[in-house]
Design a protein around this motif. Structure first.
Motif, PDB file in Angstrom:
ATOM      1  N   LEU A  88       0.835  -1.201   0.000  1.00  0.00           N
ATOM      2  CA  LEU A  88       0.000   0.000   0.000  1.00  0.00           C
ATOM      3  C   LEU A  88       0.869   1.251   0.000  1.00  0.00           C
ATOM      4  O   LEU A  88       2.016   1.226   0.453  1.00  0.00           O
ATOM      5  CB  LEU A  88      -0.886   0.015   1.236  1.00  0.00           C
ATOM      6  CG  LEU A  88      -1.833  -1.162   1.401  1.00  0.00           C
ATOM      7  CD1 LEU A  88      -2.481  -1.130   2.774  1.00  0.00           C
ATOM      8  CD2 LEU A  88      -2.896  -1.160   0.314  1.00  0.00           C
ATOM      9  N   GLY A  89       0.299   2.311  -0.519  1.00  0.00           N
ATOM     10  CA  GLY A  89       1.037   3.560  -0.556  1.00  0.00           C
ATOM     11  C   GLY A  89       0.133   4.754  -0.383  1.00  0.00           C
ATOM     12  O   GLY A  89      -1.095   4.656  -0.548  1.00  0.00           O
ATOM     13  N   TRP A  90       0.739   5.860  -0.013  1.00  0.00           N
ATOM     14  CA  TRP A  90       0.080   7.162   0.016  1.00  0.00           C
ATOM     15  C   TRP A  90       0.794   8.075  -0.978  1.00  0.00           C
ATOM     16  O   TRP A  90       2.032   8.116  -1.006  1.00  0.00           O
ATOM     17  CB  TRP A  90       0.132   7.782   1.400  1.00  0.00           C
ATOM     18  CG  TRP A  90      -0.796   7.163   2.406  1.00  0.00           C
ATOM     19  CD1 TRP A  90      -0.488   6.203   3.328  1.00  0.00           C
ATOM     20  CD2 TRP A  90      -2.182   7.473   2.601  1.00  0.00           C
ATOM     21  NE1 TRP A  90      -1.605   5.897   4.071  1.00  0.00           N
ATOM     22  CE2 TRP A  90      -2.655   6.658   3.644  1.00  0.00           C
ATOM     23  CE3 TRP A  90      -3.071   8.360   1.986  1.00  0.00           C
ATOM     24  CZ2 TRP A  90      -3.967   6.710   4.098  1.00  0.00           C
ATOM     25  CZ3 TRP A  90      -4.377   8.403   2.439  1.00  0.00           C
ATOM     26  CH2 TRP A  90      -4.824   7.594   3.475  1.00  0.00           C
ATOM     27  N   PHE A  91       0.005   8.776  -1.749  1.00  0.00           N
ATOM     28  CA  PHE A  91       0.505   9.768  -2.692  1.00  0.00           C
ATOM     29  C   PHE A  91      -0.232  11.077  -2.451  1.00  0.00           C
ATOM     30  O   PHE A  91      -1.267  11.099  -1.795  1.00  0.00           O
ATOM     31  CB  PHE A  91       0.261   9.304  -4.135  1.00  0.00           C
ATOM     32  CG  PHE A  91       1.103   8.133  -4.553  1.00  0.00           C
ATOM     33  CD1 PHE A  91       0.807   6.847  -4.125  1.00  0.00           C
ATOM     34  CD2 PHE A  91       2.206   8.318  -5.364  1.00  0.00           C
ATOM     35  CE1 PHE A  91       1.586   5.771  -4.495  1.00  0.00           C
ATOM     36  CE2 PHE A  91       2.994   7.244  -5.752  1.00  0.00           C
ATOM     37  CZ  PHE A  91       2.669   5.965  -5.309  1.00  0.00           C
ATOM     38  N   ARG A  92       0.306  12.153  -2.989  1.00  0.00           N
ATOM     39  CA  ARG A  92      -0.391  13.435  -2.905  1.00  0.00           C
ATOM     40  C   ARG A  92      -0.230  14.195  -4.207  1.00  0.00           C
ATOM     41  O   ARG A  92       0.746  14.001  -4.936  1.00  0.00           O
ATOM     42  CB  ARG A  92       0.120  14.260  -1.727  1.00  0.00           C
ATOM     43  CG  ARG A  92       1.570  14.696  -1.816  1.00  0.00           C
ATOM     44  CD  ARG A  92       2.009  15.346  -0.507  1.00  0.00           C
ATOM     45  NE  ARG A  92       3.404  15.796  -0.563  1.00  0.00           N
ATOM     46  CZ  ARG A  92       4.079  16.237   0.496  1.00  0.00           C
ATOM     47  NH1 ARG A  92       3.487  16.295   1.694  1.00  0.00           N
ATOM     48  NH2 ARG A  92       5.315  16.624   0.362  1.00  0.00           N
ATOM     49  N   GLN A  93      -1.208  15.042  -4.453  1.00  0.00           N
ATOM     50  CA  GLN A  93      -1.179  15.829  -5.670  1.00  0.00           C
ATOM     51  C   GLN A  93      -1.712  17.220  -5.394  1.00  0.00           C
ATOM     52  O   GLN A  93      -2.863  17.392  -4.991  1.00  0.00           O
ATOM     53  CB  GLN A  93      -2.008  15.163  -6.768  1.00  0.00           C
ATOM     54  CG  GLN A  93      -1.888  15.826  -8.122  1.00  0.00           C
ATOM     55  CD  GLN A  93      -2.475  14.983  -9.239  1.00  0.00           C
ATOM     56  OE1 GLN A  93      -3.266  14.062  -9.007  1.00  0.00           O
ATOM     57  NE2 GLN A  93      -2.090  15.272 -10.467  1.00  0.00           N
ATOM     58  N   GLY A 123       2.655  20.934   2.115  1.00  0.00           N
ATOM     59  CA  GLY A 123       1.955  19.658   2.175  1.00  0.00           C
ATOM     60  C   GLY A 123       0.499  19.754   1.748  1.00  0.00           C
ATOM     61  O   GLY A 123      -0.208  18.740   1.750  1.00  0.00           O
ATOM     62  N   THR A 124       0.042  20.934   1.411  1.00  0.00           N
ATOM     63  CA  THR A 124      -1.318  21.108   0.932  1.00  0.00           C
ATOM     64  C   THR A 124      -1.513  20.365  -0.386  1.00  0.00           C
ATOM     65  O   THR A 124      -0.803  20.620  -1.369  1.00  0.00           O
ATOM     66  CB  THR A 124      -1.634  22.602   0.732  1.00  0.00           C
ATOM     67  OG1 THR A 124      -1.609  23.253   2.010  1.00  0.00           O
ATOM     68  CG2 THR A 124      -3.000  22.800   0.093  1.00  0.00           C
ATOM     69  N   GLN A 140     -10.315   7.690  -3.611  1.00  0.00           N
ATOM     70  CA  GLN A 140     -10.821   8.917  -4.215  1.00  0.00           C
ATOM     71  C   GLN A 140     -10.086  10.172  -3.774  1.00  0.00           C
ATOM     72  O   GLN A 140     -10.278  11.206  -4.385  1.00  0.00           O
ATOM     73  CB  GLN A 140     -12.314   9.100  -3.890  1.00  0.00           C
ATOM     74  CG  GLN A 140     -12.612   9.746  -2.562  1.00  0.00           C
ATOM     75  CD  GLN A 140     -12.337   8.876  -1.354  1.00  0.00           C
ATOM     76  OE1 GLN A 140     -11.831   7.774  -1.445  1.00  0.00           O
ATOM     77  NE2 GLN A 140     -12.690   9.390  -0.176  1.00  0.00           N
ATOM     78  N   GLY A 141      -9.236  10.097  -2.768  1.00  0.00           N
ATOM     79  CA  GLY A 141      -8.494  11.268  -2.337  1.00  0.00           C
ATOM     80  C   GLY A 141      -9.184  12.005  -1.211  1.00  0.00           C
ATOM     81  O   GLY A 141     -10.414  12.077  -1.160  1.00  0.00           O
ATOM     82  N   THR A 142      -8.393  12.568  -0.326  1.00  0.00           N
ATOM     83  CA  THR A 142      -8.903  13.405   0.751  1.00  0.00           C
ATOM     84  C   THR A 142      -8.030  14.653   0.817  1.00  0.00           C
ATOM     85  O   THR A 142      -6.805  14.566   0.748  1.00  0.00           O
ATOM     86  CB  THR A 142      -8.924  12.639   2.093  1.00  0.00           C
ATOM     87  OG1 THR A 142      -9.520  13.465   3.093  1.00  0.00           O
ATOM     88  CG2 THR A 142      -7.537  12.194   2.537  1.00  0.00           C
ATOM     89  N   GLN A 143      -8.649  15.814   0.924  1.00  0.00           N
ATOM     90  CA  GLN A 143      -7.936  17.079   0.829  1.00  0.00           C
ATOM     91  C   GLN A 143      -7.318  17.471   2.164  1.00  0.00           C
ATOM     92  O   GLN A 143      -7.990  17.449   3.202  1.00  0.00           O
ATOM     93  CB  GLN A 143      -8.877  18.190   0.362  1.00  0.00           C
ATOM     94  CG  GLN A 143      -8.230  19.553   0.252  1.00  0.00           C
ATOM     95  CD  GLN A 143      -7.196  19.640  -0.853  1.00  0.00           C
ATOM     96  OE1 GLN A 143      -7.335  18.998  -1.892  1.00  0.00           O
ATOM     97  NE2 GLN A 143      -6.144  20.424  -0.639  1.00  0.00           N
ATOM     98  N   VAL A 144      -6.059  17.830   2.105  1.00  0.00           N
ATOM     99  CA  VAL A 144      -5.348  18.374   3.265  1.00  0.00           C
ATOM    100  C   VAL A 144      -4.893  19.776   2.901  1.00  0.00           C
ATOM    101  O   VAL A 144      -4.196  19.965   1.894  1.00  0.00           O
ATOM    102  CB  VAL A 144      -4.138  17.497   3.638  1.00  0.00           C
ATOM    103  CG1 VAL A 144      -3.326  18.165   4.746  1.00  0.00           C
ATOM    104  CG2 VAL A 144      -4.603  16.111   4.071  1.00  0.00           C
ATOM    105  N   THR A 145      -5.290  20.734   3.705  1.00  0.00           N
ATOM    106  CA  THR A 145      -4.895  22.123   3.486  1.00  0.00           C
ATOM    107  C   THR A 145      -4.192  22.625   4.736  1.00  0.00           C
ATOM    108  O   THR A 145      -4.752  22.564   5.829  1.00  0.00           O
ATOM    109  CB  THR A 145      -6.106  23.003   3.169  1.00  0.00           C
ATOM    110  OG1 THR A 145      -6.786  22.487   2.015  1.00  0.00           O
ATOM    111  CG2 THR A 145      -5.673  24.439   2.890  1.00  0.00           C
ATOM    112  N   VAL A 146      -2.968  23.087   4.538  1.00  0.00           N
ATOM    113  CA  VAL A 146      -2.159  23.560   5.659  1.00  0.00           C
ATOM    114  C   VAL A 146      -1.929  25.055   5.494  1.00  0.00           C
ATOM    115  O   VAL A 146      -1.296  25.497   4.533  1.00  0.00           O
ATOM    116  CB  VAL A 146      -0.807  22.820   5.713  1.00  0.00           C
ATOM    117  CG1 VAL A 146      -0.038  23.236   6.967  1.00  0.00           C
ATOM    118  CG2 VAL A 146      -1.013  21.314   5.682  1.00  0.00           C
ATOM    119  N   SER A 147      -2.436  25.817   6.427  1.00  0.00           N
ATOM    120  CA  SER A 147      -2.274  27.269   6.359  1.00  0.00           C
ATOM    121  C   SER A 147      -1.024  27.693   7.132  1.00  0.00           C
ATOM    122  O   SER A 147      -0.645  27.058   8.118  1.00  0.00           O
ATOM    123  CB  SER A 147      -3.497  27.971   6.925  1.00  0.00           C
ATOM    124  OG  SER A 147      -3.646  27.659   8.294  1.00  0.00           O
ATOM    125  N   SER A 148      -0.427  28.770   6.668  1.00  0.00           N
ATOM    126  CA  SER A 148       0.808  29.244   7.311  1.00  0.00           C
ATOM    127  C   SER A 148       0.512  30.233   8.412  1.00  0.00           C
ATOM    128  O   SER A 148      -0.599  30.692   8.594  1.00  0.00           O
ATOM    129  CB  SER A 148       1.715  29.883   6.263  1.00  0.00           C
ATOM    130  OG  SER A 148       1.036  30.928   5.615  1.00  0.00           O
TER     131      SER A 148
END
Length: 124
Positions: A33-38, A89-90, A116-124
């Motif tokens: 298994l793997g995790w990817f991000r886009q 990392g967003t 299907q993907g899950t959104q991660v948003t990191v604010s500064s």
């Protein structure tokens, strides 16, 4: 194999999140298994991988020491614990499964099944 990721959200830099991915299938422990991000406008990139038994893991240099991948084969689940999140990392985070115990490479083409993907948003 069907995969469904969850756990994304909006956080501040330095915060933590735990992503989860639920999988179907009776042979879950045979899949690497793997995790990817886009991120928008960028290619999908490798984040982390784990072998069928969970004994072997790998991480992208950008997340090493901050992210931890794990799996629970009894529950057909894979997790990504993300600590000290950074704005870069967003992205949409995807879980994926290979057709073998350990994927041939860290490229997305080595993974046959995708959530299907899950959104991660990191604010500064």
């Amino acid at each position: 194999v069907q995969l469904q990721a969850s756990g994304g959200g909006l956080v501040q830099a330095g915060d933590s999140l735990r992503l989860s991915c639920a999988a179907s299938g009776r042979t879950f422990s045979t899949y690497g298994l793997g995790w990817f991000r886009q991120a928008p406008g960028k290619e999908r990139e490798f984040v982390s991988a784990i072998s069928g038994s969970g004994t072997t893991t790998a991480y992208a240099n950008s997340v090493k020491g901050r992210f931890t991948i794990s799996r629970d084969n009894a529950k057909n689940m894979v997790y990504l614990q993300m600590n000290d999140l950074k704005p870069e990392g967003t992205a949409a985070y995807y879980c994926a499964a290979a057709r073998k115990y350990w994927a041939d490479s860290y490229s997305p083409v080595s993974y046959a099944y995708w959530g299907q993907g899950t959104q991660v948003t990191v604010s500064s």
